[in-house]
Design a protein around this motif. Structure first.
Motif, PDB file in Angstrom:
ATOM      1  N   MET A  60       0.116 -23.666   7.867  1.00 20.16           N
ATOM      2  CA  MET A  60      -0.669 -24.857   7.558  1.00 20.16           C
ATOM      3  C   MET A  60       0.162 -25.935   6.870  1.00 20.16           C
ATOM      4  O   MET A  60      -0.357 -27.003   6.545  1.00 20.16           O
ATOM      5  CB  MET A  60      -1.873 -24.479   6.693  1.00 20.16           C
ATOM      6  N   SER A  61       1.433 -25.652   6.625  1.00 14.50           N
ATOM      7  CA  SER A  61       2.323 -26.577   5.919  1.00 14.50           C
ATOM      8  C   SER A  61       1.788 -26.943   4.542  1.00 14.50           C
ATOM      9  O   SER A  61       1.778 -28.111   4.143  1.00 14.50           O
ATOM     10  CB  SER A  61       2.582 -27.843   6.746  1.00 14.50           C
ATOM     11  N   VAL A  62       1.326 -25.923   3.838  1.00 16.84           N
ATOM     12  CA  VAL A  62       0.903 -26.100   2.452  1.00 16.84           C
ATOM     13  C   VAL A  62       1.628 -25.047   1.613  1.00 16.84           C
ATOM     14  O   VAL A  62       2.218 -24.109   2.151  1.00 16.84           O
ATOM     15  CB  VAL A  62      -0.632 -25.962   2.278  1.00 16.84           C
ATOM     16  N   SER A  63       1.573 -25.192   0.303  1.00 18.31           N
ATOM     17  CA  SER A  63       2.226 -24.225  -0.568  1.00 18.31           C
ATOM     18  C   SER A  63       1.527 -22.871  -0.499  1.00 18.31           C
ATOM     19  O   SER A  63       0.350 -22.780  -0.108  1.00 18.31           O
ATOM     20  CB  SER A  63       2.221 -24.722  -2.011  1.00 18.31           C
ATOM     21  N   LYS A  64       2.245 -21.846  -0.890  1.00 15.54           N
ATOM     22  CA  LYS A  64       1.656 -20.503  -0.958  1.00 15.54           C
ATOM     23  C   LYS A  64       0.461 -20.512  -1.918  1.00 15.54           C
ATOM     24  O   LYS A  64      -0.563 -19.868  -1.653  1.00 15.54           O
ATOM     25  CB  LYS A  64       2.709 -19.500  -1.423  1.00 15.54           C
ATOM     26  N   GLN A  65       0.567 -21.270  -3.002  1.00 15.38           N
ATOM     27  CA  GLN A  65      -0.521 -21.355  -3.971  1.00 15.38           C
ATOM     28  C   GLN A  65      -1.756 -22.012  -3.361  1.00 15.38           C
ATOM     29  O   GLN A  65      -2.881 -21.557  -3.570  1.00 15.38           O
ATOM     30  CB  GLN A  65      -0.073 -22.128  -5.224  1.00 15.38           C
ATOM     31  N   PHE A 145      -1.971 -25.817  13.524  1.00 11.46           N
ATOM     32  CA  PHE A 145      -2.916 -25.669  12.427  1.00 11.46           C
ATOM     33  C   PHE A 145      -2.394 -26.281  11.134  1.00 11.46           C
ATOM     34  O   PHE A 145      -2.961 -26.079  10.079  1.00 11.46           O
ATOM     35  CB  PHE A 145      -3.222 -24.184  12.193  1.00 11.46           C
ATOM     36  N   ASP A 146      -1.308 -27.034  11.199  1.00 16.38           N
ATOM     37  CA  ASP A 146      -0.696 -27.551   9.980  1.00 16.38           C
ATOM     38  C   ASP A 146      -1.212 -28.930   9.579  1.00 16.38           C
ATOM     39  O   ASP A 146      -0.649 -29.578   8.711  1.00 16.38           O
ATOM     40  CB  ASP A 146       0.820 -27.582  10.105  1.00 16.38           C
ATOM     41  N   THR A 147      -2.310 -29.366  10.144  1.00 14.00           N
ATOM     42  CA  THR A 147      -2.837 -30.689   9.840  1.00 14.00           C
ATOM     43  C   THR A 147      -3.107 -30.891   8.351  1.00 14.00           C
ATOM     44  O   THR A 147      -2.773 -31.945   7.822  1.00 14.00           O
ATOM     45  CB  THR A 147      -4.099 -30.977  10.677  1.00 14.00           C
ATOM     46  N   ASP A 154       4.494 -34.554   1.235  1.00 13.97           N
ATOM     47  CA  ASP A 154       5.242 -35.384   0.315  1.00 13.97           C
ATOM     48  C   ASP A 154       6.484 -35.859   1.052  1.00 13.97           C
ATOM     49  O   ASP A 154       7.312 -35.056   1.473  1.00 13.97           O
ATOM     50  CB  ASP A 154       5.625 -34.571  -0.926  1.00 13.97           C
ATOM     51  N   LEU A 155       6.622 -37.135   1.201  1.00 18.69           N
ATOM     52  CA  LEU A 155       7.765 -37.690   1.909  1.00 18.69           C
ATOM     53  C   LEU A 155       8.907 -38.037   0.965  1.00 18.69           C
ATOM     54  O   LEU A 155       9.867 -38.687   1.357  1.00 18.69           O
ATOM     55  CB  LEU A 155       7.340 -38.939   2.702  1.00 18.69           C
ATOM     56  N   GLY A 156       8.788 -37.601  -0.295  1.00 21.67           N
ATOM     57  CA  GLY A 156       9.841 -37.864  -1.257  1.00 21.67           C
ATOM     58  C   GLY A 156       9.867 -39.315  -1.731  1.00 21.67           C
ATOM     59  O   GLY A 156      10.839 -39.779  -2.284  1.00 21.67           O
ATOM     60  N   GLU A 157       8.775 -40.021  -1.481  1.00 19.39           N
ATOM     61  CA  GLU A 157       8.704 -41.419  -1.900  1.00 19.39           C
ATOM     62  C   GLU A 157       7.942 -41.521  -3.206  1.00 19.39           C
ATOM     63  O   GLU A 157       7.061 -40.716  -3.472  1.00 19.39           O
ATOM     64  CB  GLU A 157       8.001 -42.242  -0.810  1.00 19.39           C
ATOM     65  N   PRO A 158       8.252 -42.480  -4.020  1.00 13.24           N
ATOM     66  CA  PRO A 158       7.496 -42.643  -5.270  1.00 13.24           C
ATOM     67  C   PRO A 158       6.044 -42.982  -4.991  1.00 13.24           C
ATOM     68  O   PRO A 158       5.731 -43.655  -4.007  1.00 13.24           O
ATOM     69  CB  PRO A 158       8.198 -43.796  -5.992  1.00 13.24           C
TER      70      PRO A 158
END
Length: 159
Positions: A60-65, A145-147, A154-158
């Motif tokens: 899902m491209s989310v953290s394990k948490q 399923f990673d929507t 996070d694109l690393g942008e402020p």
């Protein structure tokens, strides 16, 4: 009337959102008030083999948490179970329950009804043409399923 590329992206996004919002509302009317789109993504990924928080997070491209929190919610609501792995007693495997599969089937039926509504609005030939054009534009790769993670990445942008 000529639209910009951004207008096209927003129009496609709004089409997606209108279908999803209508599906969530209909599922609530059918007794599934607690189901959200991320739950569908998660249950589909689990059914496809993401049987632990780490794997679900990757798919899902989310953290394990974040995946673990989603699993906890789904487990609390009876949509998934966490059982001991028969091959490794230290490991817990996640599986979609019968109730979870029922929600997925109900959701699919709702989306079929929503598609039928769109067909009545613009006509069968127009909707089939729209689907054919979208398929040609996005290709035939498997649905991902990673929507949830993709939308929030996070694109690393402020900020």
């Amino acid at each position: 009337m000529s639209r910009s590329g951004a207008d096209l992206a927003l129009l496609l996004l709004e089409g997606f959102r209108s279908l999803v919002d209508a599906a969530v509302d209909e599922l609530a009317r059918r007794g599934y008030e607690d189901v959200r789109p991320v739950h569908d993504f998660a249950m589909r990924a689990i059914a496809a083999g993401a049987d632990n928080a780490s794997e679900l997070g990757r798919r899902m491209s989310v953290s394990k948490q974040a995946a673990a929190k989603t699993i906890a919610v789904l487990q609390e609501r009876g949509y998934v179970t966490r059982d001991t792995d028969p091959l490794d007693a230290r490991r817990k495997r996640i599986q979609v329950t019968d109730l979870g599969f029922d929600v997925l089937r109900q959701g699919e039926a709702v989306f079929d009804e929503l598609r039928d509504r769109w067909e009545r609005q613009i006509g069968a030939a127009e909707l089939e043409s729209l689907e054919a054009h979208l398929s040609a534009l996005v290709g035939t790769s498997a649905i991902r399923f990673d929507t949830p993670g993709w939308m929030a990445r996070d694109l690393g942008e402020p900020a």
